[in-house]
Design an enzyme around this catalytic site. Structure first.
Site, PDB file in Angstrom:
ATOM      1  CB  CYS A 103      -5.556   4.238   4.342  1.00 33.95           C
ATOM      2  SG  CYS A 103      -3.727   4.098   4.071  1.00 33.95           S
ATOM      3  CB  SER A 123       3.774   6.857  -3.443  1.00 36.23           C
ATOM      4  OG  SER A 123       3.921   6.782  -1.882  1.00 36.23           O
ATOM      5  CD  GLU A 169       6.216   8.819   0.390  1.00 36.08           C
ATOM      6  OE1 GLU A 169       6.895   8.083  -0.104  1.00 36.08           O
ATOM      7  OE2 GLU A 169       4.749   8.286   0.491  1.00 36.08           O
ATOM      8  CD  GLU A 225       0.763  -0.609  -6.651  1.00 34.71           C
ATOM      9  OE1 GLU A 225       0.010  -0.183  -7.480  1.00 34.71           O
ATOM     10  OE2 GLU A 225       1.769  -1.236  -7.089  1.00 34.71           O
ATOM     11  CB  ALA A 267      -0.969  -0.084   1.129  1.00 36.83           C
TER      12      ALA A 267
END
Length: 289
Positions: A204, A98, A213, A96, A93
């Protein structure tokens, strides 16, 4: 993500390939071959992580995997199975989301150069733009769940217990009852109520990290003078980069036609765009629709 967890650098491309095989299950109506490949990848992924756990038990390191091994809940250490499942979720996760969010952002700004200029000028903060990208074209377009209770219904439509339901995240993020002019891409909107990270008990767990990020990389890129160095956006030059679409294996004629039409869009020139950007070969993957 691999560095955070402690995956040795020589193994990271292997992890990337396994991740791609596993998430292929999220495609609508995956074939039996895709399912078999995904199941095989899950077993290989789990076996690799189990070996990595054994290595960390012998030789702890300053990484997240060692932290998970040492962690306790109510005085008890996590089982290897729980550590494995946590590591697999983080690796898949975390990667994917990002990749898909990055490529979706490229496509959104390429199709809306006015919004790109708002961001470049500083008129709209980065945080707001990130939320609008997530809302307008989420990294994951749909997800499947099962009805576990009797008497469940949606807007008066009963759904029997045990039914599998497709949750259309991309559609919910453009609900006209929630968002004004929902099909418009407006980075100043800054709406955080979208469902791109899910909701409820399935929200999430990596959402704060994902947002941080994106923001950190974008701020770093601004400091370097080229926002396109972030989000894996290297190689996108809104003025002149030629666009070519190669249909994915097994994609339908309708999907190929849609992607081809999208690829033929051209962005009008604007002298205000950054002249420091230069085209480089790249491959930006859109989220799976």
């Amino acid at each position: 993500i691999c560095e955070l967890i402690g995956v040795p650098e020589p193994d990271r491309m292997r992890i990337l390939a396994l991740s791609h095989d596993v998430v292929s299950m999220y495609e609508p109506s995956p074939s039996d071959a895709v399912k078999d490949r995904a199941n095989l990848a899950v077993r290989e992924f789990a076996a690799y992580t189990a070996d990595l756990i054994k290595a960390r038990r012998r030789q702890p390191a300053d990484d997240l995997l060692t932290g998970l091994i040492d962690a306790t809940v109510d005085g008890e250490h996590l089982t290897d199975e729980k550590v494995i499942s946590t590591v697999m979720v983080l690796l898949m996760a975390g990667h994917e989301e990002s990749v898909n969010a990055a490529s979706n952002g490229v496509a959104a700004f390429a199709a809306h150069p006015d919004q790109w200029q708002l961001l470049r000028s500083g008129a709209v903060p980065i945080k707001s733009a990130i939320e609008e990208i997530l809302r307008w074209d989420p990294p994951l377009q749909f997800f499947q769940r099962w009805v576990l209770d009797d008497g469940f219904e949606v807007r008066g439509v009963p759904i029997p217990r045990g039914s599998k339901v497709g949750l259309m995240i991309g559609s919910s993020n453009r609900d006209p009852e929630k968002y004004e002019d929902p099909d418009a891409f407006r980075i100043a909107r800054g709406e955080t109520s979208h469902l791109s990270f899910g909701g409820g008990i399935h929200f999430c767990i990596g959402a704060p990290l994902a947002r941080l990020e994106r923001e950190w990389r974008d701020l770093e890129a601004h400091a370097e003078g080229s926002f396109f160095t972030s989000w894996a956006w290297i190689g996108v030059w809104l003025d002149t980069l030629p666009r070519r679409v190669r249909p994915r294996r097994g994609s339908s004629r309708r999907e190929r036609s849609w992607r081809s039409r999208a690829s033929r869009r051209r962005i009008s020139r604007s002298s205000s765009r950054s002249a420091s950007l230069r085209p480089v070969s790249c491959c930006a993957r859109r989220s799976r629709v």
